[in-house]
Design an enzyme around this catalytic site. Sequence first.
Site, PDB file in Angstrom:
ATOM      1  N   ARG A   1       9.603 -14.136 124.517  1.00 38.10           N
ATOM      2  CA  ARG A   1      10.751 -14.373 125.392  1.00 38.10           C
ATOM      3  C   ARG A   1      11.753 -13.618 125.152  1.00 38.10           C
ATOM      4  O   ARG A   1      11.738 -13.032 123.941  1.00 38.10           O
ATOM      5  CB  ARG A   1      11.218 -15.969 125.163  1.00 38.10           C
ATOM      6  CG  ARG A   1      11.789 -16.137 123.777  1.00 38.10           C
ATOM      7  CD  ARG A   1      13.165 -15.952 123.479  1.00 38.10           C
ATOM      8  NE  ARG A   1      13.608 -16.321 122.453  1.00 38.10           N
ATOM      9  CZ  ARG A   1      14.696 -15.849 121.589  1.00 38.10           C
ATOM     10  NH1 ARG A   1      15.206 -14.670 122.029  1.00 38.10           N
ATOM     11  NH2 ARG A   1      15.191 -16.527 120.354  1.00 38.10           N
TER      12      ARG A   1
ATOM     13  N   GLU B   1      20.815 -21.934 125.234  1.00 36.10           N
ATOM     14  CA  GLU B   1      21.631 -21.169 124.572  1.00 36.10           C
ATOM     15  C   GLU B   1      22.088 -19.959 125.143  1.00 36.10           C
ATOM     16  O   GLU B   1      23.305 -19.559 124.762  1.00 36.10           O
ATOM     17  CB  GLU B   1      20.836 -20.844 122.977  1.00 36.10           C
ATOM     18  CG  GLU B   1      21.637 -19.996 121.973  1.00 36.10           C
ATOM     19  CD  GLU B   1      20.667 -19.995 120.965  1.00 36.10           C
ATOM     20  OE1 GLU B   1      19.885 -20.661 120.297  1.00 36.10           O
ATOM     21  OE2 GLU B   1      20.989 -18.835 120.225  1.00 36.10           O
TER      22      GLU B   1
ATOM     23  N   ARG C   1      16.534 -17.827 129.676  1.00 35.86           N
ATOM     24  CA  ARG C   1      15.563 -17.397 128.462  1.00 35.86           C
ATOM     25  C   ARG C   1      14.269 -17.171 129.563  1.00 35.86           C
ATOM     26  O   ARG C   1      13.867 -18.059 130.047  1.00 35.86           O
ATOM     27  CB  ARG C   1      15.201 -18.708 127.617  1.00 35.86           C
ATOM     28  CG  ARG C   1      16.430 -18.695 126.603  1.00 35.86           C
ATOM     29  CD  ARG C   1      16.451 -17.555 125.467  1.00 35.86           C
ATOM     30  NE  ARG C   1      17.440 -17.612 124.546  1.00 35.86           N
ATOM     31  CZ  ARG C   1      17.414 -18.211 123.522  1.00 35.86           C
ATOM     32  NH1 ARG C   1      16.336 -18.949 123.121  1.00 35.86           N
ATOM     33  NH2 ARG C   1      18.264 -17.926 122.532  1.00 35.86           N
TER      34      ARG C   1
ATOM     35  N   CYS D   1      24.268 -16.001 120.260  1.00 35.56           N
ATOM     36  CA  CYS D   1      24.050 -15.784 118.805  1.00 35.56           C
ATOM     37  C   CYS D   1      23.761 -14.201 118.420  1.00 35.56           C
ATOM     38  O   CYS D   1      23.138 -13.705 119.113  1.00 35.56           O
ATOM     39  CB  CYS D   1      22.871 -16.714 118.561  1.00 35.56           C
ATOM     40  SG  CYS D   1      22.386 -16.394 116.659  1.00 35.56           S
TER      41      CYS D   1
ATOM     42  N   THR E   1      22.035 -13.147 116.413  1.00 40.60           N
ATOM     43  CA  THR E   1      20.768 -12.831 116.015  1.00 40.60           C
ATOM     44  C   THR E   1      19.695 -12.384 117.207  1.00 40.60           C
ATOM     45  O   THR E   1      18.661 -11.887 116.795  1.00 40.60           O
ATOM     46  CB  THR E   1      19.968 -13.889 115.018  1.00 40.60           C
ATOM     47  OG1 THR E   1      19.750 -15.105 116.289  1.00 40.60           O
ATOM     48  CG2 THR E   1      20.787 -14.590 114.029  1.00 40.60           C
TER      49      THR E   1
ATOM     50  N   ARG F   1      11.923 -12.798 121.204  1.00 38.80           N
ATOM     51  CA  ARG F   1      11.046 -13.221 120.091  1.00 38.80           C
ATOM     52  C   ARG F   1       9.615 -13.513 120.616  1.00 38.80           C
ATOM     53  O   ARG F   1       9.482 -14.041 121.649  1.00 38.80           O
ATOM     54  CB  ARG F   1      11.697 -14.542 119.753  1.00 38.80           C
ATOM     55  CG  ARG F   1      10.987 -15.271 118.647  1.00 38.80           C
ATOM     56  CD  ARG F   1      11.669 -16.435 118.140  1.00 38.80           C
ATOM     57  NE  ARG F   1      11.024 -17.693 118.655  1.00 38.80           N
ATOM     58  CZ  ARG F   1      10.034 -18.379 117.975  1.00 38.80           C
ATOM     59  NH1 ARG F   1       9.504 -17.869 116.985  1.00 38.80           N
ATOM     60  NH2 ARG F   1       9.726 -19.575 118.586  1.00 38.80           N
TER      61      ARG F   1
ATOM     62  N   ARG G   1       8.191 -20.177 111.772  1.00 40.93           N
ATOM     63  CA  ARG G   1       8.825 -21.543 112.281  1.00 40.93           C
ATOM     64  C   ARG G   1       7.920 -22.590 112.470  1.00 40.93           C
ATOM     65  O   ARG G   1       6.668 -22.462 112.346  1.00 40.93           O
ATOM     66  CB  ARG G   1       9.513 -21.309 113.708  1.00 40.93           C
ATOM     67  CG  ARG G   1      10.796 -20.386 113.752  1.00 40.93           C
ATOM     68  CD  ARG G   1      11.577 -20.116 115.160  1.00 40.93           C
ATOM     69  NE  ARG G   1      12.648 -19.389 115.147  1.00 40.93           N
ATOM     70  CZ  ARG G   1      13.491 -19.035 116.111  1.00 40.93           C
ATOM     71  NH1 ARG G   1      13.498 -19.484 117.167  1.00 40.93           N
ATOM     72  NH2 ARG G   1      14.453 -18.241 116.064  1.00 40.93           N
TER      73      ARG G   1
ATOM     74  N   GLU H   1      12.342 -23.468 116.215  1.00 40.69           N
ATOM     75  CA  GLU H   1      13.269 -23.677 115.340  1.00 40.69           C
ATOM     76  C   GLU H   1      13.534 -25.105 114.856  1.00 40.69           C
ATOM     77  O   GLU H   1      13.757 -26.052 115.712  1.00 40.69           O
ATOM     78  CB  GLU H   1      14.766 -23.127 115.855  1.00 40.69           C
ATOM     79  CG  GLU H   1      15.665 -22.466 114.759  1.00 40.69           C
ATOM     80  CD  GLU H   1      16.835 -21.871 115.665  1.00 40.69           C
ATOM     81  OE1 GLU H   1      17.045 -21.866 116.673  1.00 40.69           O
ATOM     82  OE2 GLU H   1      17.433 -20.825 114.789  1.00 40.69           O
TER      83      GLU H   1
END
Length: 342
Positions: A112, A211, A215, A257, A259, A266, A295, A300
């Site tokens: 993703r 988020e 995505r 975020c 990160t 990811r 994970r 998460e």
Amino acid sequence: MTYPTFPSDCTSMLCRFLTPEVFEALKDKKTANGFTLEQAINSGVVNPDSGIGVYAGDEESYTLFAPLFDPIIEAYHGFGKEQKHQSDLNPDHLNAPNPDPEGEFILSTRIRVGRNVAGLPLGPAISKSQRNEVEASVVEGLESMTGALEGTYYPLLGMSKSVQEQLIKDHFLFKEGDRFLEAAGLNRDWPEGRGIYHNHDKTFLVWVNEEDEMRIISMQPGGDIKEVFTRLVTAINAIGEKVPFAFSEHLGYITSCPTNLGTAMRASVHIALPKLARDMDAFKAITEKYHLQIRGIHGEHSESEGGVYDISNRRRLGITEVQAVQDMYDGVSALIAAEKAL
Ligand code: ADP
Ligand code: DAR
């Protein structure tokens, strides 16, 4: 706003890098969207067990609050202020023959990327009307998809609880009520403006306004990592023709975020490693060596079940998309070799 109090055992990057000097320098600043330091750090103040604890409300947050974001970006990604993100979304550059052709270990592969709409705030600062505008424009673009990307959008508003819970259980839909996202202002007006698009086979999916504003996800059973990556690249290119992505030369694709900056990618496998799981020191020595993140089975903040782990690349910025997938591929190949040797 007064300097926040953190527990003595706080280990988040917020605790580490929000020194009183940085706080004094930033506490009265606001971005053009009115986003403040207090909003940026609220998730880490409310959740002192955060790993990071900070979210951006817009692209400007990364420059206006740079005294806080830069050291976090450097610490997490090893990426300096002067560096520039490099993209490589060419699947021909990926050396990844299926590492588990017999299907002994890898249950499924998912890759993703996060994307946000250029010119609009990110989730923590977006208004309700802007968020609905994002949903409308992204869905309009998605509904023009053809061939293998053709599918349907399902708004969360009006979705039955049983359908929603089944999609989450089957690893397709985002969870609800994450306390970190809640404290970052990312769950405001929930569930309005949120939803999921997917093709018939659920191998191409797009989350809208979780988020990040998008995505973009490619996933399928088994370990054909290259096929998953190829489908994702096709989807990113097709959506990018309809929706402008927030991007900067320095930080790459802009995300809420820090990160997820850069590739915002990811790449993960759900993999069964029952023997290696009995020696977590050996397991983690391999994941550390190959820059991997472990994970749980539901992503998460979840736990592994039945010796199955979600293994993915940890680095997202300062490497290209091909390198992010190669990180995961090389690490998973090493884990499989170690499992076979036991
Ligand atoms: P993200 O990957 O988008 O940062 P999470 O880690 O929460 O978010 O994972 C989101 C969902 O994707 C979860 O339901 C998780 O189980 C699922 N998932 C992640 N990797 C895989 C995979 N390789 N195969 C199947 N489902 C996966
Ligand atoms: N829970 C937040 C975010 C960490 C990274 N994961 C994301 N962005 N989903 C934390 O600070 O721990």
